[in-house]
Design an enzyme around this catalytic site. Structure first.
Site, short mmCIF file in Angstrom:
data_model
loop_
_atom_site.label_atom_id
_atom_site.label_comp_id
_atom_site.label_asym_id
_atom_site.label_seq_id
_atom_site.Cartn_x
_atom_site.Cartn_y
_atom_site.Cartn_z
N GLU A 1 0.83 -1.21 0.00
CA GLU A 1 0.00 0.00 0.00
C GLU A 1 0.86 1.25 0.00
O GLU A 1 2.09 1.20 0.19
CB GLU A 1 -0.93 0.00 1.22
CG GLU A 1 -0.21 0.02 2.55
CD GLU A 1 -1.15 -0.20 3.74
OE1 GLU A 1 -2.25 -0.76 3.55
OE2 GLU A 1 -0.79 0.21 4.85
N HIS B 1 3.98 -0.60 10.47
CA HIS B 1 3.52 0.77 10.25
C HIS B 1 2.28 1.06 11.10
O HIS B 1 1.59 0.14 11.57
CB HIS B 1 3.18 0.99 8.77
CG HIS B 1 2.12 0.07 8.26
ND1 HIS B 1 2.37 -1.23 7.87
CD2 HIS B 1 0.78 0.24 8.08
CE1 HIS B 1 1.26 -1.80 7.46
NE2 HIS B 1 0.27 -0.93 7.59
N ARG C 1 -2.39 -7.26 13.61
CA ARG C 1 -2.14 -6.29 14.66
C ARG C 1 -1.06 -6.80 15.60
O ARG C 1 -1.13 -7.93 16.06
CB ARG C 1 -3.41 -6.04 15.48
CG ARG C 1 -4.38 -5.09 14.85
CD ARG C 1 -5.50 -4.71 15.82
NE ARG C 1 -6.71 -4.51 15.06
CZ ARG C 1 -7.71 -5.37 14.99
NH1 ARG C 1 -7.67 -6.49 15.68
NH2 ARG C 1 -8.76 -5.11 14.24
#
Length: 323
Positions: A120, A178, A198
Protein backbone atom coordinates in the site's frame (compact mmCIF):
# COMPACT_ATOMS: atom_id res chain seq x y z
CA UNK A 1 -24.19 0.29 -23.32
CA UNK A 2 -21.27 2.70 -23.48
CA UNK A 3 -18.73 3.17 -20.73
CA UNK A 4 -18.05 6.61 -19.22
CA UNK A 5 -16.18 8.15 -16.23
CA UNK A 6 -17.70 6.46 -13.19
CA UNK A 7 -18.21 7.47 -9.57
CA UNK A 8 -19.00 4.91 -6.90
CA UNK A 9 -20.94 5.33 -3.66
CA UNK A 10 -18.37 5.13 -0.84
CA UNK A 11 -18.62 2.53 1.91
CA UNK A 12 -18.05 3.96 5.41
CA UNK A 13 -16.28 1.96 8.08
CA UNK A 14 -16.54 2.39 11.86
CA UNK A 15 -13.13 2.28 13.49
CA UNK A 16 -12.21 2.55 17.17
CA UNK A 17 -9.75 5.31 16.15
CA UNK A 18 -12.01 7.11 13.65
CA UNK A 19 -12.96 10.79 13.82
CA UNK A 20 -15.27 13.08 11.84
CA UNK A 21 -12.98 14.72 9.25
CA UNK A 22 -14.25 12.55 6.42
CA UNK A 23 -17.55 14.39 6.99
CA UNK A 24 -16.35 17.85 7.99
CA UNK A 25 -13.39 18.16 5.60
CA UNK A 26 -14.25 15.82 2.72
CA UNK A 27 -18.06 16.30 2.86
CA UNK A 28 -18.82 12.59 3.14
CA UNK A 29 -22.47 11.83 3.84
CA UNK A 30 -22.98 9.65 6.91
CA UNK A 31 -24.50 9.92 10.37
CA UNK A 32 -22.50 7.36 12.40
CA UNK A 33 -19.76 8.31 14.84
CA UNK A 34 -16.09 7.23 14.63
CA UNK A 35 -16.00 6.67 10.88
CA UNK A 36 -12.33 6.04 10.18
CA UNK A 37 -12.40 4.91 6.56
CA UNK A 38 -14.23 5.74 3.37
CA UNK A 39 -13.80 2.92 0.85
CA UNK A 40 -14.02 4.72 -2.47
CA UNK A 41 -13.42 1.89 -4.93
CA UNK A 42 -13.61 -1.64 -3.57
CA UNK A 43 -13.98 -5.21 -4.79
CA UNK A 44 -13.49 -6.73 -1.32
CA UNK A 45 -16.05 -9.53 -0.90
CA UNK A 46 -19.10 -8.17 0.91
CA UNK A 47 -17.89 -4.60 0.44
CA UNK A 48 -18.19 -4.06 -3.32
CA UNK A 49 -18.73 -0.41 -4.23
CA UNK A 50 -21.74 0.44 -6.40
CA UNK A 51 -21.90 2.86 -9.35
CA UNK A 52 -23.68 6.00 -8.16
CA UNK A 53 -24.79 7.67 -11.38
CA UNK A 54 -25.31 7.37 -15.13
CA UNK A 55 -26.69 4.43 -17.14
CA UNK A 56 -24.64 1.90 -15.11
CA UNK A 57 -25.95 3.09 -11.71
CA UNK A 58 -26.58 0.22 -9.31
CA UNK A 59 -23.94 -2.08 -10.75
CA UNK A 60 -21.00 -3.18 -8.61
CA UNK A 61 -17.38 -2.86 -9.67
CA UNK A 62 -17.39 -6.65 -10.18
CA UNK A 63 -20.46 -6.34 -12.43
CA UNK A 64 -18.60 -3.84 -14.62
CA UNK A 65 -15.68 -6.22 -15.07
CA UNK A 66 -18.03 -9.15 -15.82
CA UNK A 67 -19.97 -7.10 -18.38
CA UNK A 68 -17.16 -5.18 -20.07
CA UNK A 69 -14.06 -7.29 -19.37
CA UNK A 70 -10.89 -5.69 -20.82
CA UNK A 71 -12.84 -2.58 -21.83
CA UNK A 72 -13.34 -1.96 -18.11
CA UNK A 73 -9.87 -2.71 -16.77
CA UNK A 74 -7.50 -3.32 -19.71
CA UNK A 75 -6.44 -6.54 -21.44
CA UNK A 76 -3.37 -7.14 -19.24
CA UNK A 77 -5.30 -6.54 -16.02
CA UNK A 78 -8.16 -8.79 -17.15
CA UNK A 79 -5.75 -11.53 -18.18
CA UNK A 80 -3.95 -11.29 -14.81
CA UNK A 81 -6.90 -10.92 -12.42
CA UNK A 82 -10.00 -12.02 -14.34
CA UNK A 83 -13.11 -10.57 -12.74
CA UNK A 84 -11.28 -9.52 -9.56
CA UNK A 85 -10.21 -5.88 -9.27
CA UNK A 86 -6.63 -5.53 -8.02
CA UNK A 87 -6.87 -2.26 -6.02
CA UNK A 88 -8.70 -0.79 -3.05
CA UNK A 89 -8.89 3.02 -2.73
CA UNK A 90 -9.60 4.62 0.67
CA UNK A 91 -9.58 7.84 2.62
CA UNK A 92 -8.56 7.41 6.27
CA UNK A 93 -9.13 9.75 9.23
CA UNK A 94 -7.25 8.87 12.42
CA UNK A 95 -8.53 10.78 15.45
CA UNK A 96 -6.43 8.51 17.67
CA UNK A 97 -3.55 6.21 16.62
CA UNK A 98 -4.13 3.04 14.64
CA UNK A 99 -2.74 -0.21 15.95
CA UNK A 100 0.86 -1.09 15.11
CA UNK A 101 0.45 -3.54 12.24
CA UNK A 102 1.96 -5.40 9.33
CA UNK A 103 0.59 -7.05 6.19
CA UNK A 104 1.59 -10.37 4.60
CA UNK A 105 2.89 -10.70 1.03
CA UNK A 106 1.00 -12.34 -1.83
CA UNK A 107 2.37 -15.83 -1.20
CA UNK A 108 1.64 -15.93 2.54
CA UNK A 109 -1.74 -14.20 2.15
CA UNK A 110 -2.75 -16.73 -0.51
CA UNK A 111 -1.62 -19.68 1.62
CA UNK A 112 -3.15 -18.48 4.90
CA UNK A 113 -6.20 -16.47 3.80
CA UNK A 114 -6.77 -17.13 0.08
CA UNK A 115 -6.24 -13.40 -0.43
CA UNK A 116 -3.93 -10.97 -2.16
CA UNK A 117 -1.15 -9.51 -0.06
CA UNK A 118 -1.36 -5.87 0.94
CA UNK A 119 1.25 -3.55 -0.50
CA UNK A 120 0.00 0.00 0.00
CA UNK A 121 0.89 3.69 -0.10
CA UNK A 122 -0.18 6.75 1.85
CA UNK A 123 -0.56 10.34 0.68
CA UNK A 124 -1.05 12.71 3.63
CA UNK A 125 -3.92 15.14 2.96
CA UNK A 126 -3.97 16.80 6.38
CA UNK A 127 -1.85 16.54 9.51
CA UNK A 128 -2.36 18.32 12.80
CA UNK A 129 0.67 19.88 14.49
CA UNK A 130 3.25 17.23 15.51
CA UNK A 131 1.14 14.41 14.00
CA UNK A 132 3.19 11.30 13.26
CA UNK A 133 3.29 8.10 11.28
CA UNK A 134 5.10 4.97 12.37
CA UNK A 135 7.00 3.40 9.48
CA UNK A 136 9.66 0.71 9.90
CA UNK A 137 12.32 0.39 12.61
CA UNK A 138 14.55 3.15 14.00
CA UNK A 139 17.51 0.78 14.48
CA UNK A 140 18.87 -2.57 13.31
CA UNK A 141 16.63 -5.28 14.72
CA UNK A 142 16.43 -9.05 14.28
CA UNK A 143 13.54 -11.36 15.09
CA UNK A 144 14.84 -12.14 18.60
CA UNK A 145 15.29 -8.46 19.52
CA UNK A 146 11.83 -7.66 18.18
CA UNK A 147 10.15 -10.46 20.17
CA UNK A 148 12.00 -9.38 23.32
CA UNK A 149 10.85 -5.75 22.88
CA UNK A 150 7.28 -6.90 22.23
CA UNK A 151 7.15 -9.19 25.27
CA UNK A 152 8.60 -6.52 27.57
CA UNK A 153 6.10 -3.90 26.39
CA UNK A 154 8.81 -1.77 24.79
CA UNK A 155 8.12 -2.34 21.11
CA UNK A 156 7.37 1.38 20.55
CA UNK A 157 10.98 2.20 21.44
CA UNK A 158 12.37 0.39 18.39
CA UNK A 159 9.90 1.81 15.84
CA UNK A 160 10.53 4.78 13.57
CA UNK A 161 8.30 7.84 14.08
CA UNK A 162 8.11 10.52 11.37
CA UNK A 163 6.41 13.86 11.99
CA UNK A 164 4.40 14.50 8.83
CA UNK A 165 2.72 17.29 6.92
CA UNK A 166 0.44 17.65 3.91
CA UNK A 167 1.84 16.02 0.79
CA UNK A 168 4.12 13.55 2.57
CA UNK A 169 4.03 10.18 0.83
CA UNK A 170 5.03 6.70 1.99
CA UNK A 171 5.16 3.38 0.20
CA UNK A 172 4.42 0.55 2.64
CA UNK A 173 5.54 -2.77 1.14
CA UNK A 174 4.33 -5.98 2.74
CA UNK A 175 6.36 -6.83 5.83
CA UNK A 176 7.01 -3.22 6.88
CA UNK A 177 5.65 -2.38 10.33
CA UNK A 178 3.52 0.77 10.25
CA UNK A 179 0.74 2.79 11.89
CA UNK A 180 -1.09 6.03 11.23
CA UNK A 181 -0.87 8.41 14.17
CA UNK A 182 -3.51 10.69 15.69
CA UNK A 183 -4.46 13.77 13.68
CA UNK A 184 -3.60 12.41 10.23
CA UNK A 185 -6.01 12.22 7.30
CA UNK A 186 -4.73 10.51 4.18
CA UNK A 187 -5.50 8.79 0.91
CA UNK A 188 -4.53 5.12 0.77
CA UNK A 189 -3.97 3.07 -2.36
CA UNK A 190 -3.51 -0.65 -1.77
CA UNK A 191 -3.94 -4.11 -3.17
CA UNK A 192 -7.42 -5.56 -2.76
CA UNK A 193 -6.95 -7.13 0.64
CA UNK A 194 -8.34 -6.71 4.13
CA UNK A 195 -5.65 -8.82 5.84
CA UNK A 196 -4.01 -6.98 8.73
CA UNK A 197 -1.89 -8.44 11.53
CA UNK A 198 -2.14 -6.29 14.66
CA UNK A 199 1.02 -6.30 16.77
CA UNK A 200 0.22 -3.72 19.44
CA UNK A 201 -2.98 -1.78 20.21
CA UNK A 202 -2.25 0.33 23.31
CA UNK A 203 -4.48 -2.03 25.40
CA UNK A 204 -7.53 -0.16 24.11
CA UNK A 205 -11.09 -1.31 24.72
CA UNK A 206 -13.42 -0.99 21.73
CA UNK A 207 -16.60 0.72 22.97
CA UNK A 208 -18.67 -1.11 20.34
CA UNK A 209 -17.72 -4.51 21.81
CA UNK A 210 -16.49 -3.72 25.32
CA UNK A 211 -13.37 -5.77 24.60
CA UNK A 212 -9.78 -5.27 23.53
CA UNK A 213 -9.12 -6.07 19.89
CA UNK A 214 -7.48 -9.29 18.79
CA UNK A 215 -3.72 -9.25 18.28
CA UNK A 216 -1.93 -11.40 15.71
CA UNK A 217 1.59 -11.42 17.16
CA UNK A 218 2.39 -15.01 16.21
CA UNK A 219 1.20 -14.61 12.61
CA UNK A 220 3.19 -11.38 12.28
CA UNK A 221 6.61 -12.62 13.43
CA UNK A 222 7.43 -14.47 10.21
CA UNK A 223 5.94 -11.74 8.01
CA UNK A 224 7.89 -8.74 9.33
CA UNK A 225 10.74 -7.29 7.29
CA UNK A 226 13.41 -6.62 9.93
CA UNK A 227 15.58 -4.44 7.69
CA UNK A 228 16.41 -0.87 8.76
CA UNK A 229 16.39 2.26 6.61
CA UNK A 230 17.37 5.83 7.47
CA UNK A 231 14.53 7.27 5.34
CA UNK A 232 11.17 5.65 4.62
CA UNK A 233 9.52 8.68 3.02
CA UNK A 234 9.08 8.94 -0.77
CA UNK A 235 10.95 11.83 -2.33
CA UNK A 236 9.24 13.47 -5.29
CA UNK A 237 8.95 16.76 -7.15
CA UNK A 238 5.90 18.47 -8.66
CA UNK A 239 5.91 20.49 -11.87
CA UNK A 240 2.49 22.04 -12.45
CA UNK A 241 0.41 20.70 -15.35
CA UNK A 242 2.75 17.72 -15.69
CA UNK A 243 2.28 14.08 -14.69
CA UNK A 244 4.80 13.60 -11.87
CA UNK A 245 5.73 10.06 -10.72
CA UNK A 246 4.94 9.44 -7.06
CA UNK A 247 5.01 5.69 -6.31
CA UNK A 248 5.56 3.12 -9.07
CA UNK A 249 5.44 -0.43 -7.75
CA UNK A 250 4.68 -3.85 -9.27
CA UNK A 251 1.18 -3.59 -7.76
CA UNK A 252 0.08 -0.10 -8.82
CA UNK A 253 1.47 3.13 -10.22
CA UNK A 254 0.58 6.51 -8.75
CA UNK A 255 1.39 9.93 -10.16
CA UNK A 256 0.54 13.39 -8.83
CA UNK A 257 -0.67 16.25 -11.00
CA UNK A 258 -1.06 19.88 -9.96
CA UNK A 259 -3.61 21.25 -12.42
CA UNK A 260 -3.69 24.97 -13.14
CA UNK A 261 -5.64 25.44 -16.33
CA UNK A 262 -6.30 22.56 -18.71
CA UNK A 263 -4.48 19.29 -19.36
CA UNK A 264 -5.24 16.83 -22.14
CA UNK A 265 -4.61 13.18 -21.28
CA UNK A 266 -4.24 10.45 -23.89
CA UNK A 267 -4.38 6.87 -22.55
CA UNK A 268 -4.39 5.07 -25.90
CA UNK A 269 -1.03 3.45 -25.10
CA UNK A 270 -2.00 2.57 -21.50
CA UNK A 271 -3.52 -0.88 -21.13
CA UNK A 272 -5.25 -0.15 -17.81
CA UNK A 273 -8.10 1.58 -16.05
CA UNK A 274 -7.20 4.98 -14.53
CA UNK A 275 -8.40 6.33 -11.17
CA UNK A 276 -8.30 10.01 -10.24
CA UNK A 277 -8.36 10.96 -6.55
CA UNK A 278 -8.80 14.67 -5.83
CA UNK A 279 -6.71 15.47 -2.74
CA UNK A 280 -6.87 19.28 -2.92
CA UNK A 281 -9.10 21.79 -4.71
CA UNK A 282 -11.59 20.59 -7.30
CA UNK A 283 -11.53 19.81 -10.99
CA UNK A 284 -13.64 19.18 -14.03
CA UNK A 285 -13.00 16.02 -16.03
CA UNK A 286 -14.30 16.31 -19.60
CA UNK A 287 -15.05 13.25 -21.74
CA UNK A 288 -17.09 13.21 -24.95
CA UNK A 289 -18.01 16.88 -24.32
CA UNK A 290 -19.59 15.96 -20.97
CA UNK A 291 -18.28 17.56 -17.77
CA UNK A 292 -17.77 15.46 -14.62
CA UNK A 293 -17.09 17.50 -11.48
CA UNK A 294 -14.67 16.01 -8.96
CA UNK A 295 -14.37 17.74 -5.57
CA UNK A 296 -11.71 17.30 -2.89
CA UNK A 297 -12.27 13.88 -1.36
CA UNK A 298 -13.92 12.45 -4.46
CA UNK A 299 -12.67 9.63 -6.67
CA UNK A 300 -13.52 8.89 -10.29
CA UNK A 301 -12.84 5.72 -12.28
CA UNK A 302 -11.97 5.79 -15.98
CA UNK A 303 -12.55 2.45 -17.72
CA UNK A 304 -9.69 1.30 -19.94
CA UNK A 305 -11.75 1.86 -23.11
CA UNK A 306 -11.69 5.64 -22.49
CA UNK A 307 -8.64 7.09 -24.24
CA UNK A 308 -8.96 10.87 -24.22
CA UNK A 309 -9.99 13.10 -21.33
CA UNK A 310 -9.37 16.71 -20.38
CA UNK A 311 -8.63 17.78 -16.79
CA UNK A 312 -9.48 21.38 -15.93
CA UNK A 313 -9.02 23.38 -12.72
CA UNK A 314 -7.92 26.72 -11.30
CA UNK A 315 -5.73 24.82 -8.84
CA UNK A 316 -6.14 21.15 -7.90
CA UNK A 317 -3.89 18.33 -6.73
CA UNK A 318 -4.88 14.97 -8.13
CA UNK A 319 -3.51 11.46 -7.67
CA UNK A 320 -3.56 9.41 -10.88
CA UNK A 321 -3.56 5.65 -10.30
CA UNK A 322 -3.36 2.74 -12.72
CA UNK A 323 -2.02 -0.81 -12.88
Amino acid sequence: MALYPIKFTPIYKYRIWGGNKLKTVLNKNYTQENIGESWEISDVKGDETIVSDGSLAGKTLRDLIKDFKEDAVGAHVYKTFGEEFPLLIKFIDAKTPLSIQVHPNNEIAKQRHNSFGKNEMWYVMEAEKDAELIVGFNQKVDKEAYVKALESGEVLKILNNDTVSKGDTYYIPTGRIHAIGAGVMLAEIQQTSDITYRIYDYDRVDSSTGKTRELHTDLAVDVIDYSFDTNYKTNYAITENKTNPLVHSPYFKTNIINIKGEIKKDFSDLDSFVIYICVEGSLELIYNDKVYKVAKGETIFLPAALDDVVLKSHNADVLEVYY
